[in-house]
Design a protein around this motif. Structure first.
Motif, short mmCIF file in Angstrom:
data_model
loop_
_atom_site.label_atom_id
_atom_site.label_comp_id
_atom_site.label_asym_id
_atom_site.label_seq_id
_atom_site.Cartn_x
_atom_site.Cartn_y
_atom_site.Cartn_z
N MET A 124 0.95 -17.03 32.19
CA MET A 124 1.46 -16.59 33.48
C MET A 124 1.56 -17.80 34.43
O MET A 124 0.63 -18.60 34.50
CB MET A 124 0.54 -15.51 34.08
N GLY A 125 2.68 -17.92 35.11
CA GLY A 125 2.87 -19.04 36.02
C GLY A 125 2.03 -18.91 37.27
O GLY A 125 1.57 -17.82 37.62
N ASN A 126 1.83 -20.03 37.92
CA ASN A 126 1.06 -20.02 39.16
C ASN A 126 1.85 -19.38 40.29
O ASN A 126 3.07 -19.36 40.29
CB ASN A 126 0.71 -21.46 39.56
N THR A 127 1.12 -18.86 41.27
CA THR A 127 1.76 -18.35 42.47
C THR A 127 2.23 -19.53 43.32
O THR A 127 1.84 -20.68 43.08
CB THR A 127 0.80 -17.49 43.29
N LEU A 128 3.04 -19.25 44.33
CA LEU A 128 3.51 -20.31 45.22
C LEU A 128 2.33 -21.00 45.89
O LEU A 128 2.28 -22.23 46.00
CB LEU A 128 4.46 -19.73 46.28
N ALA A 129 1.37 -20.21 46.37
CA ALA A 129 0.19 -20.80 47.03
C ALA A 129 -0.56 -21.73 46.09
O ALA A 129 -1.00 -22.82 46.49
CB ALA A 129 -0.73 -19.68 47.53
N GLU A 130 -0.70 -21.32 44.83
CA GLU A 130 -1.41 -22.16 43.86
C GLU A 130 -0.65 -23.44 43.56
O GLU A 130 -1.24 -24.51 43.39
CB GLU A 130 -1.65 -21.35 42.58
N LYS A 131 0.68 -23.35 43.52
CA LYS A 131 1.49 -24.55 43.27
C LYS A 131 1.34 -25.55 44.41
O LYS A 131 1.18 -26.76 44.18
CB LYS A 131 2.95 -24.15 43.10
N VAL A 132 1.40 -25.06 45.65
CA VAL A 132 1.24 -25.95 46.81
C VAL A 132 -0.15 -26.57 46.80
O VAL A 132 -0.31 -27.78 47.04
CB VAL A 132 1.49 -25.19 48.13
N TRP A 133 -1.15 -25.75 46.52
CA TRP A 133 -2.52 -26.24 46.48
C TRP A 133 -2.66 -27.36 45.45
O TRP A 133 -3.17 -28.44 45.75
CB TRP A 133 -3.46 -25.08 46.14
N ASP A 134 -2.19 -27.09 44.23
CA ASP A 134 -2.36 -28.06 43.14
C ASP A 134 -1.70 -29.40 43.45
O ASP A 134 -2.19 -30.45 43.05
CB ASP A 134 -1.79 -27.49 41.84
N ARG A 135 -0.59 -29.37 44.17
CA ARG A 135 0.12 -30.60 44.49
C ARG A 135 -0.55 -31.39 45.60
O ARG A 135 -0.15 -32.53 45.88
CB ARG A 135 1.57 -30.28 44.87
N HIS A 136 -1.55 -30.80 46.24
CA HIS A 136 -2.22 -31.48 47.35
C HIS A 136 -3.68 -31.80 47.07
O HIS A 136 -4.38 -32.29 47.96
CB HIS A 136 -2.11 -30.62 48.62
N VAL A 137 -4.13 -31.55 45.86
CA VAL A 137 -5.53 -31.84 45.53
C VAL A 137 -5.71 -33.35 45.36
O VAL A 137 -5.08 -33.97 44.51
CB VAL A 137 -5.96 -31.10 44.25
N VAL A 138 -6.56 -33.91 46.20
CA VAL A 138 -6.91 -35.34 46.10
C VAL A 138 -8.00 -35.52 45.05
O VAL A 138 -7.97 -36.45 44.25
CB VAL A 138 -7.39 -35.87 47.46
N ARG A 139 -8.95 -34.62 45.06
CA ARG A 139 -10.05 -34.66 44.09
C ARG A 139 -10.46 -33.23 43.77
O ARG A 139 -10.70 -32.44 44.67
CB ARG A 139 -11.25 -35.44 44.65
N ARG A 140 -10.50 -32.91 42.47
CA ARG A 140 -10.87 -31.57 42.04
C ARG A 140 -12.39 -31.45 42.06
O ARG A 140 -13.11 -32.29 41.53
CB ARG A 140 -10.34 -31.31 40.63
N GLY A 141 -12.88 -30.41 42.72
CA GLY A 141 -14.32 -30.22 42.80
C GLY A 141 -14.93 -29.86 41.45
O GLY A 141 -14.34 -29.12 40.67
N GLU A 142 -16.11 -30.39 41.18
CA GLU A 142 -16.83 -30.08 39.95
C GLU A 142 -17.84 -28.96 40.21
O GLU A 142 -18.40 -28.86 41.30
CB GLU A 142 -17.55 -31.33 39.43
N SER A 143 -18.05 -28.13 39.20
CA SER A 143 -19.00 -27.03 39.29
C SER A 143 -18.66 -26.15 40.48
O SER A 143 -17.57 -25.62 40.59
CB SER A 143 -20.43 -27.58 39.37
N GLN A 144 -19.56 -26.03 41.42
CA GLN A 144 -19.34 -25.19 42.61
C GLN A 144 -18.83 -25.97 43.81
O GLN A 144 -18.74 -25.43 44.91
CB GLN A 144 -20.64 -24.47 42.98
N GLU A 145 -18.50 -27.24 43.62
CA GLU A 145 -18.04 -28.05 44.73
C GLU A 145 -16.60 -27.67 45.12
O GLU A 145 -15.81 -27.26 44.27
CB GLU A 145 -18.07 -29.54 44.36
N PRO A 146 -16.24 -27.85 46.38
CA PRO A 146 -14.86 -27.57 46.80
C PRO A 146 -13.91 -28.67 46.36
O PRO A 146 -14.33 -29.79 46.04
CB PRO A 146 -14.96 -27.52 48.33
N ASP A 147 -12.63 -28.33 46.32
CA ASP A 147 -11.60 -29.36 46.12
C ASP A 147 -11.44 -30.14 47.41
O ASP A 147 -11.79 -29.67 48.50
CB ASP A 147 -10.25 -28.71 45.78
#
Length: 242
Positions: A1-24
């Motif tokens: 299943m493809g990502n939603t629009l919100a998820e696509k925008v989010w993914d393109r703006h992630v500078v650092r992906r959070g590990e475990s329970q950390e935020p992006d």
């Protein structure tokens, strides 16, 4: 299943992906500032000896404490006057463009972004005001932030955030048009009545369907603006192709 629009925008703006329970760590394309939620944020920068990271991606306007009459006179209310004067001093010190009272581009902070062409599809937009979700009508991921987050964006042009959940809301009819006498505000109020004032908590509400596709931009802005009344973090409508 493809990502939603919100998820696509989010993914393109992630500078650092959070590990475990950390935020992006999310990059912010446009930061809108006004006089109410910014004074403590600027004070925090001063205390830490930090500049504004990207003043070219930051725009300020005098909004919440601006009178609607006698705008050429000093603001009568002392607290409102102090907040506006403080914003002017802060913007001058940190090199942030400011639309002051009686400037032709001054206006409601949720409106000047679209009017000036600053709000664009696919951008991340933040402001120290919950109804920043208005910008979602243009396909931007837009949401309100608190004063400490305003300081963080001013200093780094990023925000630590956990990904929002997304909820699709389809509004359709046989004609794709609203019946006579029905407006976009009726749509969002009906949605809130259905899911509740907390039904959107933690979500980006993505509005879809042939009725939404045929709405004017002003009507889309109304729906995205009032997503907050459903408890959502943001409202989002896909921009029209072409």
């Amino acid at each position: 299943m493809g990502n939603t629009l919100a998820e696509k925008v989010w993914d393109r703006h992630v500078v650092r992906r959070g590990e475990s329970q950390e935020p992006d760590l999310l990059y912010i394309d446009l930061h809108l500032v006004h006089e109410v939620t910014s004074p403590q944020a600027f004070d925090g920068l001063r205390l830490a000896g930090r500049p504004v990271r990207r003043p070219d991606l930051t725009v300020a306007t005098e909004d919440h404490n601006v009178p609607t009459v006698d705008t050429t006179l000093p603001i009568a209310d002392a607290v409102s006057r102090l907040q506006v004067e403080t914003l002017r001093k802060n913007c001058a010190q940190f090199g942030i463009p400011l639309y002051r009272m009686n400037h032709r581009e001054q206006g409601i902070v949720h409106i000047i972004g679209p009017q000036l062409g600053l709000t664009q599809p696919g951008l991340t937009v933040v402001c120290g005001d919950s109804h920043t979700s208005t910008h979602g009508a243009f396909g931007a991921m837009a949401f309100g932030i608190g004063t400490s987050e305003v300081e963080h964006v001013l200093a780094t042009q990023t925000l630590p955030l956990k990904p929002f959940r997304t909820m699709a809301i389809n509004v359709t009819s046989s004609t794709g048009r609203l019946p006579e006498g029905v407006t976009s505000k009726d749509i969002i109020l009906a949605i809130i009545a259905k899911i509740g004032t907390g039904g959107g908590q933690g979500y980006v509400l993505e509005y879809r369907g042939n009725v939404v596709e045929n709405l004017s931009m002003e009507a889309r802005m109304t729906i995205c603006n009032m997503s907050i009344e459903a408890g959502a973090r943001a409202g989002l409508i896909a921009p029209e192709p072409g």
